[in-house]
Scaffold this motif. Structure first.
Motif, PDB file in Angstrom:
ATOM      1  N   PRO A 107       0.805  -1.226   0.000  1.00 16.66           N
ATOM      2  CA  PRO A 107       0.000   0.000   0.000  1.00 16.66           C
ATOM      3  C   PRO A 107       0.837   1.275   0.000  1.00 16.66           C
ATOM      4  O   PRO A 107       0.280   2.376  -0.126  1.00 16.66           O
ATOM      5  CB  PRO A 107      -0.810  -0.123   1.299  1.00 16.66           C
ATOM      6  CG  PRO A 107       0.083  -0.912   2.206  1.00 16.66           C
ATOM      7  CD  PRO A 107       0.784  -1.898   1.319  1.00 16.66           C
ATOM      8  N   ASP A 108       2.160   1.143   0.121  1.00 14.72           N
ATOM      9  CA  ASP A 108       3.023   2.329   0.204  1.00 14.72           C
ATOM     10  C   ASP A 108       3.563   2.767  -1.147  1.00 14.72           C
ATOM     11  O   ASP A 108       4.378   3.691  -1.228  1.00 14.72           O
ATOM     12  CB  ASP A 108       4.189   2.057   1.152  1.00 14.72           C
ATOM     13  CG  ASP A 108       3.726   1.788   2.581  1.00 14.72           C
ATOM     14  OD1 ASP A 108       2.689   2.359   2.963  1.00 14.72           O
ATOM     15  OD2 ASP A 108       4.392   1.014   3.287  1.00 14.72           O
ATOM     16  N   ILE A 109       3.140   2.126  -2.226  1.00 16.92           N
ATOM     17  CA  ILE A 109       3.574   2.482  -3.574  1.00 16.92           C
ATOM     18  C   ILE A 109       2.351   2.785  -4.427  1.00 16.92           C
ATOM     19  O   ILE A 109       1.399   1.996  -4.463  1.00 16.92           O
ATOM     20  CB  ILE A 109       4.414   1.352  -4.209  1.00 16.92           C
ATOM     21  CG1 ILE A 109       5.714   1.158  -3.425  1.00 16.92           C
ATOM     22  CG2 ILE A 109       4.725   1.645  -5.683  1.00 16.92           C
ATOM     23  CD1 ILE A 109       6.554  -0.016  -3.895  1.00 16.92           C
ATOM     24  N   ASP A 110       2.379   3.939  -5.100  1.00 17.81           N
ATOM     25  CA  ASP A 110       1.256   4.371  -5.936  1.00 17.81           C
ATOM     26  C   ASP A 110       1.490   4.148  -7.424  1.00 17.81           C
ATOM     27  O   ASP A 110       0.540   3.979  -8.185  1.00 17.81           O
ATOM     28  CB  ASP A 110       0.973   5.868  -5.737  1.00 17.81           C
ATOM     29  CG  ASP A 110       0.679   6.224  -4.300  1.00 17.81           C
ATOM     30  OD1 ASP A 110      -0.151   5.531  -3.680  1.00 17.81           O
ATOM     31  OD2 ASP A 110       1.281   7.191  -3.790  1.00 17.81           O
ATOM     32  N   ALA A 111       2.759   4.232  -7.853  1.00 18.13           N
ATOM     33  CA  ALA A 111       3.052   4.199  -9.290  1.00 18.13           C
ATOM     34  C   ALA A 111       4.393   3.531  -9.552  1.00 18.13           C
ATOM     35  O   ALA A 111       5.310   3.596  -8.721  1.00 18.13           O
ATOM     36  CB  ALA A 111       3.060   5.614  -9.864  1.00 18.13           C
ATOM     37  N   ILE A 112       4.494   2.889 -10.702  1.00 17.21           N
ATOM     38  CA  ILE A 112       5.744   2.280 -11.151  1.00 17.21           C
ATOM     39  C   ILE A 112       6.213   3.030 -12.383  1.00 17.21           C
ATOM     40  O   ILE A 112       5.467   3.169 -13.363  1.00 17.21           O
ATOM     41  CB  ILE A 112       5.545   0.788 -11.493  1.00 17.21           C
ATOM     42  CG1 ILE A 112       5.078   0.017 -10.256  1.00 17.21           C
ATOM     43  CG2 ILE A 112       6.838   0.188 -12.044  1.00 17.21           C
ATOM     44  CD1 ILE A 112       4.692  -1.428 -10.547  1.00 17.21           C
ATOM     45  N   TYR A 113       7.461   3.527 -12.335  1.00 20.50           N
ATOM     46  CA  TYR A 113       8.031   4.250 -13.468  1.00 20.50           C
ATOM     47  C   TYR A 113       8.962   3.292 -14.201  1.00 20.50           C
ATOM     48  O   TYR A 113      10.012   2.908 -13.699  1.00 20.50           O
ATOM     49  CB  TYR A 113       8.806   5.479 -12.975  1.00 20.50           C
ATOM     50  CG  TYR A 113       9.134   6.512 -14.051  1.00 20.50           C
ATOM     51  CD1 TYR A 113       9.263   6.164 -15.391  1.00 20.50           C
ATOM     52  CD2 TYR A 113       9.328   7.843 -13.710  1.00 20.50           C
ATOM     53  CE1 TYR A 113       9.553   7.115 -16.366  1.00 20.50           C
ATOM     54  CE2 TYR A 113       9.628   8.809 -14.673  1.00 20.50           C
ATOM     55  CZ  TYR A 113       9.736   8.435 -15.996  1.00 20.50           C
ATOM     56  OH  TYR A 113      10.033   9.376 -16.951  1.00 20.50           O
ATOM     57  N   VAL A 114       8.575   2.886 -15.421  1.00 20.40           N
ATOM     58  CA  VAL A 114       9.311   1.907 -16.217  1.00 20.40           C
ATOM     59  C   VAL A 114      10.397   2.613 -17.024  1.00 20.40           C
ATOM     60  O   VAL A 114      10.107   3.359 -17.964  1.00 20.40           O
ATOM     61  CB  VAL A 114       8.352   1.140 -17.154  1.00 20.40           C
ATOM     62  CG1 VAL A 114       9.119   0.119 -17.993  1.00 20.40           C
ATOM     63  CG2 VAL A 114       7.248   0.459 -16.346  1.00 20.40           C
ATOM     64  N   ILE A 115      11.660   2.372 -16.661  1.00 20.76           N
ATOM     65  CA  ILE A 115      12.800   3.003 -17.337  1.00 20.76           C
ATOM     66  C   ILE A 115      13.782   1.903 -17.725  1.00 20.76           C
ATOM     67  O   ILE A 115      14.825   1.710 -17.100  1.00 20.76           O
ATOM     68  CB  ILE A 115      13.474   4.056 -16.441  1.00 20.76           C
ATOM     69  CG1 ILE A 115      12.440   5.034 -15.866  1.00 20.76           C
ATOM     70  CG2 ILE A 115      14.530   4.834 -17.231  1.00 20.76           C
ATOM     71  CD1 ILE A 115      13.019   6.073 -14.917  1.00 20.76           C
TER      72      ILE A 115
END
Length: 376
Positions: A107-115
């Motif tokens: 629950p502590d992560i809102d988004a994943i940035y794919v790089i």
């Protein structure tokens, strides 16, 4: 300058030199910024891929007001330890490429940035979407329009929002030119030129592998001109023509890996664009917009450092931020968490249009014919 890394470092030198300078120092020069400390929602981001650009975004997030780096996804345990030390990432927010679907339970992560490299965008973005977290993916979204569409469809099916790393859509000087165009300062737009490139180095890197990159310079630096033409002119093109220049080194630039391409686009209003994408020349980084009553220029136009710009009325007034990616992440947080609408779209549909144009450029190179476009 013999590699992409050197190219990025040179263009981004000013930004990186001030990476720890408070963005509020820049923000105080912006009339619209309140003196009150921010007290709204914060986007908690996990970065997937901790190479050169992943590190730049991580540093930018340190100065962000509305977004925060809280997690990391990587297959390099030693690098991960360094990130944990630098950015205070707890063990529970560390994942690898085999287990990152478990983020759905965090629950502590809102988004994943794919790089990650281009060929991994589709599989990893689709897997990220299944976690129920928002997805931010670097450009180009896919290696072709079909891959880009698949990613958009997958995120829609999963019920998550998808944004694409178009940092220039939030860059103040670009936005100032768009505002002036919308106000009619340049009159009817007649012409745009967008040139970008550098001499690429290491011949074994993934950017020179057709299967991994999807092509050559067009997939890396050419997309800036494709996308820039659209938001500078304020229209989507309706046709494309293109020519590939002879390769300087057929060992480095194998079949399907373009070194230099020139391409032209036509717009419904009659405006035309002439663009260049190259891995064979240094110091190529310029946008020029010409209308019936005025013009605007950015030179450099796409680097990470402060851009320089002027119009027929004088120097652009907008102040460049210390790091463009900080502004990008603040604005993306507003889009994802508050439903804000950006001046220039940064969603998957925007990326599909760019992919369709790049596909058409390659088709025009292959056939020697004008390719008609239908982007919507």
């Amino acid at each position: 300058m013999n590699s992409r890394r050197n190219f990025l470092q040179k263009l981004g030198l000013s930004a990186l030199a001030v990476q720890f300078s408070p963005v509020t120092g820049w923000a105080k020069n912006q009339a619209q910024v309140s003196d009150q400390p921010y007290d709204g929602p914060v986007l908690r981001v996990a970065i997937m891929g901790i190479g050169t650009y992943g590190n730049i975004v991580a540093r930018a997030l340190q100065a962000s007001t509305k977004a925060k780096l809280v997690g990391v996804i990587s297959g390099s345990p030693e690098k991960v330890k360094d990130w944990q030390s630098k950015y205070g990432i707890p063990d529970k927010n560390v994942y690898n490429y085999s287990n990152f679907e478990n983020i759905k339970n965090n629950p502590d992560i809102d988004a994943i940035y794919v790089i990650v490299p281009n060929f991994l965008h589709k599989p990893y973005a689709l897997r990220a979407a299944t976690t129920g977290k928002h997805v931010i993916c670097e450009k180009p979204l896919g290696r072709n329009a079909k891959e880009s569409q698949d990613i958009v469809d997958g995120c829609k099916k999963a019920g998550v929002k998808l944004l694409v790393g178009y940092r220039m859509h939030f860059e103040p000087k670009n936005l100032e030119i768009i505002s002036m165009r919308n106000a009619g300062d340049f009159g009817k737009i007649k012409y745009f030129t967008g040139n970008g490139g550098f001499r690429i180095g290491d011949p074994t890197q993934w950017r020179l592998d057709r299967e991994k990159a999807g092509g050559g310079s067009m997939m890396d630096i050419g997309i800036y001109a494709v996308n820039g033409a659209r938001y500078m002119v304020g229209e989507d093109p309706i046709w494309v023509t293109a020519q590939e220049l002879p390769k300087s080194d057929t060992t480095k630039f194998k079949e399907g890996v373009d070194e230099t391409i020139t391409f032209q686009m036509g717009f419904p209003s009659g405006a035309v664009a002439q663009c260049l994408s190259t891995y064979g020349m240094n110091y190529v980084d310029r946008f020029l917009l010409i209308g019936e009553r005025g013009w605007a220029e950015l030179n450099p136009a796409n680097g990470y450092g402060p851009l320089k710009g002027r119009t027929n009325k004088g120097e652009l007034k907008a102040v460049s931020p210390p790091m463009q990616q900080t502004v990008q992440m603040d604005e993306m947080a507003g889009i994802l968490l508050e439903g804000k609408t950006p001046v220039v779209a940064v969603d998957g549909e925007e990326a599909i249009k760019d992919s369709k144009i790049i596909d058409a450029v390659y088709e025009a190179v292959k056939t020697g014919k004008k390719v008609l476009l239908k982007l919507s």
